[in-house]
Design a protein around this motif. Structure first.
Motif, PDB file in Angstrom:
ATOM      1  N   ASP A  90       0.811   3.295 -14.741  1.00  0.00           N
ATOM      2  CA  ASP A  90      -0.287   4.251 -14.063  1.00  0.00           C
ATOM      3  C   ASP A  90      -1.001   4.618 -14.462  1.00  0.00           C
ATOM      4  OD1 ASP A  90       2.242   3.329 -11.766  1.00  0.00           O
ATOM      5  OD2 ASP A  90       3.423   5.587 -12.531  1.00  0.00           O
ATOM      6  N   LEU A  91      -1.956   4.378 -13.339  1.00  0.00           N
ATOM      7  CA  LEU A  91      -3.104   5.740 -13.056  1.00  0.00           C
ATOM      8  C   LEU A  91      -3.130   6.737 -12.023  1.00  0.00           C
ATOM      9  CD1 LEU A  91      -6.082   6.481 -13.855  1.00  0.00           C
ATOM     10  CD2 LEU A  91      -7.260   4.985 -11.853  1.00  0.00           C
ATOM     11  N   LYS A  92      -3.103   7.753 -12.202  1.00  0.00           N
ATOM     12  CA  LYS A  92      -2.419   9.258 -11.778  1.00  0.00           C
ATOM     13  C   LYS A  92      -4.212  10.065 -11.645  1.00  0.00           C
ATOM     14  CE  LYS A  92       2.113  10.652 -13.287  1.00  0.00           C
ATOM     15  NZ  LYS A  92       2.758   9.939 -11.526  1.00  0.00           N
ATOM     16  N   VAL A  93      -4.575   9.964 -10.001  1.00  0.00           N
ATOM     17  CA  VAL A  93      -5.914  10.918 -10.070  1.00  0.00           C
ATOM     18  C   VAL A  93      -4.772  11.957  -9.126  1.00  0.00           C
ATOM     19  CG1 VAL A  93      -7.589  10.635  -8.737  1.00  0.00           C
ATOM     20  CG2 VAL A  93      -7.297   9.186  -9.527  1.00  0.00           C
ATOM     21  N   THR A  94      -5.847  13.033  -9.765  1.00  0.00           N
ATOM     22  CA  THR A  94      -5.622  14.506  -9.049  1.00  0.00           C
ATOM     23  C   THR A  94      -7.086  15.371  -8.347  1.00  0.00           C
ATOM     24  OG1 THR A  94      -3.560  15.630 -10.642  1.00  0.00           O
ATOM     25  CG2 THR A  94      -4.701  16.691  -8.893  1.00  0.00           C
ATOM     26  N   ARG A 103      -1.184   1.538  -8.515  1.00  0.00           N
ATOM     27  CA  ARG A 103      -1.280   0.629  -9.899  1.00  0.00           C
ATOM     28  C   ARG A 103      -1.684  -0.713  -9.602  1.00  0.00           C
ATOM     29  NH1 ARG A 103       3.157  -0.537 -13.126  1.00  0.00           N
ATOM     30  NH2 ARG A 103       3.977   1.102 -14.508  1.00  0.00           N
ATOM     31  N   VAL A 104      -2.502  -1.374  -9.561  1.00  0.00           N
ATOM     32  CA  VAL A 104      -2.591  -2.720  -9.211  1.00  0.00           C
ATOM     33  C   VAL A 104      -1.895  -4.142  -8.658  1.00  0.00           C
ATOM     34  CG1 VAL A 104      -4.116  -4.728  -9.949  1.00  0.00           C
ATOM     35  CG2 VAL A 104      -5.570  -2.857 -10.647  1.00  0.00           C
ATOM     36  N   HIS A 105      -2.112  -3.847  -7.506  1.00  0.00           N
ATOM     37  CA  HIS A 105      -1.588  -5.456  -7.323  1.00  0.00           C
ATOM     38  C   HIS A 105      -2.463  -6.482  -6.387  1.00  0.00           C
ATOM     39  CE1 HIS A 105       2.528  -2.305  -7.206  1.00  0.00           C
ATOM     40  NE2 HIS A 105       2.199  -1.150  -7.014  1.00  0.00           N
ATOM     41  N   GLY A 106      -2.507  -7.607  -7.174  1.00  0.00           N
ATOM     42  CA  GLY A 106      -3.259  -8.686  -6.936  1.00  0.00           C
ATOM     43  C   GLY A 106      -4.585  -8.042  -7.403  1.00  0.00           C
ATOM     44  N   GLN A 107      -5.014  -7.733  -5.740  1.00  0.00           N
ATOM     45  CA  GLN A 107      -6.939  -7.298  -6.400  1.00  0.00           C
ATOM     46  C   GLN A 107      -6.922  -6.357  -5.512  1.00  0.00           C
ATOM     47  OE1 GLN A 107      -9.197  -9.032  -7.816  1.00  0.00           O
ATOM     48  NE2 GLN A 107      -7.323 -10.627  -9.120  1.00  0.00           N
ATOM     49  N   GLN A 108      -5.968  -5.195  -5.865  1.00  0.00           N
ATOM     50  CA  GLN A 108      -6.343  -3.721  -4.920  1.00  0.00           C
ATOM     51  C   GLN A 108      -5.460  -3.246  -5.609  1.00  0.00           C
ATOM     52  OE1 GLN A 108      -5.096  -3.837  -0.926  1.00  0.00           O
ATOM     53  NE2 GLN A 108      -7.214  -3.189  -0.149  1.00  0.00           N
ATOM     54  N   LEU A 109      -6.180  -1.999  -6.131  1.00  0.00           N
ATOM     55  CA  LEU A 109      -5.908  -0.772  -6.574  1.00  0.00           C
ATOM     56  C   LEU A 109      -4.628   0.447  -5.536  1.00  0.00           C
ATOM     57  CD1 LEU A 109      -5.087   0.893  -9.718  1.00  0.00           C
ATOM     58  CD2 LEU A 109      -7.213   1.939  -9.893  1.00  0.00           C
ATOM     59  N   THR A 110      -3.784  -0.045  -5.104  1.00  0.00           N
ATOM     60  CA  THR A 110      -3.295   1.019  -4.437  1.00  0.00           C
ATOM     61  C   THR A 110      -2.955   2.374  -5.275  1.00  0.00           C
ATOM     62  OG1 THR A 110      -2.730  -1.129  -3.694  1.00  0.00           O
ATOM     63  CG2 THR A 110      -1.987   1.008  -2.671  1.00  0.00           C
ATOM     64  N   PHE A 111      -2.909   3.850  -4.242  1.00  0.00           N
ATOM     65  CA  PHE A 111      -2.857   5.115  -4.448  1.00  0.00           C
ATOM     66  C   PHE A 111      -1.507   5.654  -3.474  1.00  0.00           C
ATOM     67  CE2 PHE A 111      -6.286   4.228  -7.496  1.00  0.00           C
ATOM     68  CZ  PHE A 111      -6.211   5.870  -8.020  1.00  0.00           C
ATOM     69  N   ASP A 112      -0.319   6.064  -4.036  1.00  0.00           N
ATOM     70  CA  ASP A 112       0.594   6.485  -3.395  1.00  0.00           C
ATOM     71  C   ASP A 112       0.138   7.722  -3.591  1.00  0.00           C
ATOM     72  OD1 ASP A 112       1.913   4.512  -2.186  1.00  0.00           O
ATOM     73  OD2 ASP A 112       2.751   3.769  -3.722  1.00  0.00           O
ATOM     74  N   GLY A 113       0.343   8.958  -2.681  1.00  0.00           N
ATOM     75  CA  GLY A 113       0.390  10.175  -2.604  1.00  0.00           C
ATOM     76  C   GLY A 113       0.593  10.849  -1.267  1.00  0.00           C
ATOM     77  N   ARG A 114      -0.001  11.707  -0.782  1.00  0.00           N
ATOM     78  CA  ARG A 114      -0.189  12.837   0.673  1.00  0.00           C
ATOM     79  C   ARG A 114      -0.440  11.561   1.155  1.00  0.00           C
ATOM     80  NH1 ARG A 114      -4.013  17.114   2.857  1.00  0.00           N
ATOM     81  NH2 ARG A 114      -5.052  15.447   3.279  1.00  0.00           N
ATOM     82  N   PRO A 144     -12.198  11.640  -2.305  1.00  0.00           N
ATOM     83  CA  PRO A 144     -12.290  12.775  -3.410  1.00  0.00           C
ATOM     84  C   PRO A 144     -12.217  11.473  -4.088  1.00  0.00           C
ATOM     85  CG  PRO A 144     -11.120  13.412  -1.400  1.00  0.00           C
ATOM     86  CD  PRO A 144     -11.839  12.395  -0.985  1.00  0.00           C
ATOM     87  N   VAL A 145     -10.134  10.605  -3.952  1.00  0.00           N
ATOM     88  CA  VAL A 145      -9.680   9.750  -5.364  1.00  0.00           C
ATOM     89  C   VAL A 145     -11.323   8.310  -5.361  1.00  0.00           C
ATOM     90  CG1 VAL A 145      -8.842   7.687  -5.336  1.00  0.00           C
ATOM     91  CG2 VAL A 145      -7.643   9.711  -4.408  1.00  0.00           C
ATOM     92  N   ALA A 146     -11.617   8.234  -4.821  1.00  0.00           N
ATOM     93  CA  ALA A 146     -12.658   7.110  -4.455  1.00  0.00           C
ATOM     94  C   ALA A 146     -14.126   7.762  -6.071  1.00  0.00           C
ATOM     95  CB  ALA A 146     -13.852   6.973  -3.743  1.00  0.00           C
ATOM     96  N   ALA A 147     -14.543   9.641  -5.556  1.00  0.00           N
ATOM     97  CA  ALA A 147     -15.463   9.474  -6.417  1.00  0.00           C
ATOM     98  C   ALA A 147     -14.703   9.668  -8.202  1.00  0.00           C
ATOM     99  CB  ALA A 147     -15.113  11.228  -5.880  1.00  0.00           C
ATOM    100  N   VAL A 148     -13.762  10.768  -7.724  1.00  0.00           N
ATOM    101  CA  VAL A 148     -13.122  10.412  -9.027  1.00  0.00           C
ATOM    102  C   VAL A 148     -12.997   8.982 -10.262  1.00  0.00           C
ATOM    103  CG1 VAL A 148     -11.021  10.804 -10.503  1.00  0.00           C
ATOM    104  CG2 VAL A 148     -11.628  12.439  -9.244  1.00  0.00           C
TER     105      VAL A 148
END
Length: 241
Positions: A90-94, A103-114, A144-148
């Motif tokens: 996991d990669l956690k972004v606050t 997590r990376v699934h295929g070619q995408q880095l997908t984040f779950d959160g709000r 904000p996630v993209a900036a991080v």
């Protein structure tokens, strides 16, 4: 009043800003010999050396791509490393919107959160400009996630620090493949703050100041070389912001 001294496009004239009002703030002051040190540091980074134009300016690597002065494959190995790492852990972004777990699934880095946000694999241009696949819209979530992520790529902390953003400057630019241009800009300033790339304000490392009740601003252009004395500078007189 919101202002900064930026090196996002290039670095040439040493300048600082003093903003007065509710507070008295200054940013952008170079340490003694800072300009020469920045030029020397970029010249010494083999892949970045051609970005130095005599003693006139240093072109930011993103613009170096279009001028054929910077390799279009430079960040490829680190992008591969990040994608491989995030496929296995996991990669956690606050952000202000909460913590997002990716997590990376295929070619995408997908984040779950709000809410769920996903990013395609970035190109070197996306990394250097914090744009394209890493574009940061002002939407409170994806932006904000993209900036991080953009900051983590340029500072090369995404593999070594699975909790982002990294707030310890000592951890930045530690890998062979990193943004040596931005590293040189930060090393040149007295307070360690600079705008070496578009998302350098992540975790408050940019040469940015603001005031909600400004009364004056002073821009100081410093001499290029030590020994010329203060007479070599030009200052804008403080006045209404």
């Amino acid at each position: 009043m919101f202002c900064n001294t930026t090196m996002v496009d290039m670095f040439s004239v040493p300048l600082s800003i003093r903003l007065t009002g509710a507070k008295d703030q200054t940013t952008g002051i170079l340490r003694s010999g800072g300009r020469a040190a920045a030029f020397a540091a970029v010249r010494q980074a083999e892949d970045f050396a051609r970005l130095v134009v005599n003693d006139t300016r240093i072109i930011a690597p993103g613009h170096g791509l279009d001028a054929w002065l910077f390799s279009k494959d430079y960040f490829a190995a680190y992008i591969d490393e990040v994608w491989s790492s995030c496929a296995g852990k996991d990669l956690k972004v606050t952000t202000n919107a909460g913590t997002f777990t990716g997590r990376v699934h295929g070619q995408q880095l997908t984040f779950d959160g709000r809410t769920q946000v996903a990013f395609d694999r970035p190109s070197i241009r996306d990394v250097l400009f914090c744009d394209g696949a890493l574009a940061a819209p002002n939407d409170g979530t994806t932006g904000p996630v993209a900036a991080v992520l953009g900051a983590g790529f340029n500072r090369s902390t995404l593999v070594s620090h699975p909790a982002q953003p990294t707030t310890d400057a000592a951890a930045f630019y530690r890998t062979a493949v990193t943004d040596h241009y931005s590293a040189a800009m930060h090393a040149a300033t007295e307070d360690g703050r600079a705008y070496g790339f578009a998302c350098d304000d992540v975790a408050d490392f940019a040469s940015y100041i603001q005031d909600t009740a400004p009364t004056g601003i002073r821009l100081t252009l410093a001499p290029f070389q030590r020994g010329r004395g203060a007479a070599g500078s030009r200052r804008a007189a403080p006045g209404p912001a």
